[in-house]
Design an enzyme around this catalytic site. Structure first.
Site, PDB file in Angstrom:
ATOM      1  N   ALA A 174       3.940   7.067  -0.849  1.00 46.53           N
ATOM      2  CA  ALA A 174       5.295   7.463  -1.251  1.00 46.53           C
ATOM      3  C   ALA A 174       5.246   8.295  -2.537  1.00 46.53           C
ATOM      4  CB  ALA A 174       6.162   6.228  -1.445  1.00 46.53           C
TER       5      ALA A 174
ATOM      6  N   LEU B 172       0.815  -1.221   0.000  1.00 42.89           N
ATOM      7  CA  LEU B 172       0.000   0.000   0.000  1.00 42.89           C
ATOM      8  C   LEU B 172       0.844   1.264   0.000  1.00 42.89           C
ATOM      9  CD1 LEU B 172      -1.591   0.530   3.569  1.00 42.89           C
ATOM     10  CD2 LEU B 172       0.699  -0.318   3.131  1.00 42.89           C
ATOM     11  N   LYS B 173       2.117   1.141   0.366  1.00 42.57           N
ATOM     12  CA  LYS B 173       2.963   2.316   0.518  1.00 42.57           C
ATOM     13  C   LYS B 173       3.292   3.002  -0.797  1.00 42.57           C
ATOM     14  CE  LYS B 173       3.493   3.428   4.692  1.00 42.57           C
ATOM     15  NZ  LYS B 173       3.209   4.820   5.085  1.00 42.57           N
ATOM     16  N   ASP B 174       3.073   2.319  -1.923  1.00 42.62           N
ATOM     17  CA  ASP B 174       3.300   2.972  -3.220  1.00 42.62           C
ATOM     18  C   ASP B 174       2.481   4.260  -3.325  1.00 42.62           C
ATOM     19  OD1 ASP B 174       4.936   0.912  -3.930  1.00 42.62           O
ATOM     20  OD2 ASP B 174       3.667   0.122  -5.544  1.00 42.62           O
TER      21      ASP B 174
END
Ligand code: PMP
Length: 328
Positions: free
Chosen positions: A49, A44-46
């Site tokens: 970020a 999910l960090k895409d």
């Protein structure tokens, strides 16, 4: 099955729009899982970020050929490393030594420089990974730190993507949202968006029981991704209804179970979220619709979670009346 007709011009454009899948669980409400491990760098960090990097570019804080420095227990770093590889930035990531070896290998595979630091109990520890990142930020001219723990933009990445997707994919019927809480960007951003659509939607964060937030005596813990050790403006407490602590043991056990019983090879924070969802759903009805976030894949935790376990035979039974043999 209809193929996804959209052709993306870059890998970055393929971030988000992850599938949402109904889980077959022994509970009354419908439980839908948002498969965030299907983002291009695997978590999910895409979303957060990319939002933070592109905002820094817009504001002139990150110049072409510049350096990104971040303290992260892994996935934010992996997302930044992928984005850096595509956009041509040098990426330096500091991680605590509880970080799974696979994640460190992935960071290096994307070309990031990795500094592994002692597993400090709080953010101010001078030996810890946060202090090391600050030091690097000051040493490298023009370096930019997204600072996921202290940035509202982290939550905004989810406000503009994860939240609207969940609203559309559930046709506005979502009643409960459950996600791991680390920086709290996910619960804050999705929480704000969903509550703007329907203030009755309940937002539930899953925290590590030993965290600074959930424990009177915070200690180190081994779950990764979740654990609230900092309360900053990233954490919009006004949109979060409950924070539920979970032990390492419950998180690890459920992570192993759902791989075998549900075919979900997910990370430890997803195991934690599913453990909480199963319990929380006991008080809900058929009319409720729970969305859970499966933040990353179990492939990042093969050594830490899966290889160490004893092989267990499947409990399948032959259906002949005379023999009750176990098929192994
Ligand atoms: N699960 C995993 C695997 C993560 O990497 C993260 C990000 N730290 C989270 C859950 C929690 O997300 P957030 O930081 O937005 O609270």
């Amino acid at each position: 099955m209809e193929a996804n007709k959209k052709q993306f011009k870059t890998l970055l454009e393929s971030i988000g729009n992850t599938p949402i899948v109904r889980l077959d669980l022994p509970v009354k409400p419908t439980v839908l899982a948002k498969l965030e491990f299907m983002n291009p760098s695997g978590s999910l960090k895409d979303r957060a970020a990319l939002y933070m990097v592109e905002e820094a570019e817009r504001l002139g804080k990150l110049k072409p050929g510049g350096t990104i420095v971040e303290a992260t227990s892994g996935n934010q770093g992996i997302a930044l490393a992928m984005i850096g590889a595509i956009k041509g930035y040098r990426v330096i990531i500091t991680v605590p030594d509880r970080t799974a070896v696979e994640k460190i290998a992935i960071l290096r595979a994307y070309g990031a420089e990795v500094h592994v630091c002692p597993n400090a109990a709080n953010h101010d520890d001078p030996q810890g990974y946060h202090a090391r990142a600050e030091q690097l930020l000051h040493e490298i001219p023009g370096a930019f730190m997204p600072n996921q723990y202290y940035s509202k933009s982290n939550a905004m990445g989810h406000y503009y993507s994860t939240g609207p997707e969940i609203w559309q994919q559930t046709e506005g019927k979502v009643t409960h949202f459950i996600a791991g809480a680390g920086t709290c960007g996910t619960i804050s951003g999705v929480g704000q968006y969903l509550k703007e659509q329907n203030p009755a939607v309940k937002i539930i964060g899953v925290d590590a029981a030993n965290s600074f937030y959930s424990s009177k005596e915070p200690k180190t813990y081994t779950v990764e991704g979740l654990g609230i050790d900092v309360i900053s403006e990233t954490f919009n407490q006004a949109v979060v209804d409950h924070v539920i602590p979970i032990t390492d043991e419950d998180a690890f056990n459920t992570t192993r179970r759902v791989a075998k019983e549900n075919g979900l090879l997910v990370g430890i924070s997803s195991g934690a979220v599913l453990h909480v969802a199963l319990k929380y759903a006991q008080q809900l009805t058929e009319n409720d619709l729970v969305v859970v976030i499966l933040a990353d894949s179990g492939r990042s935790y093969l050594n830490k979670v899966f290889i160490a376990q004893q092989p267990e035979p499947r409990q399948a039974v032959k259906s002949t009346p005379h023999s009750q043999e176990r098929i192994v």
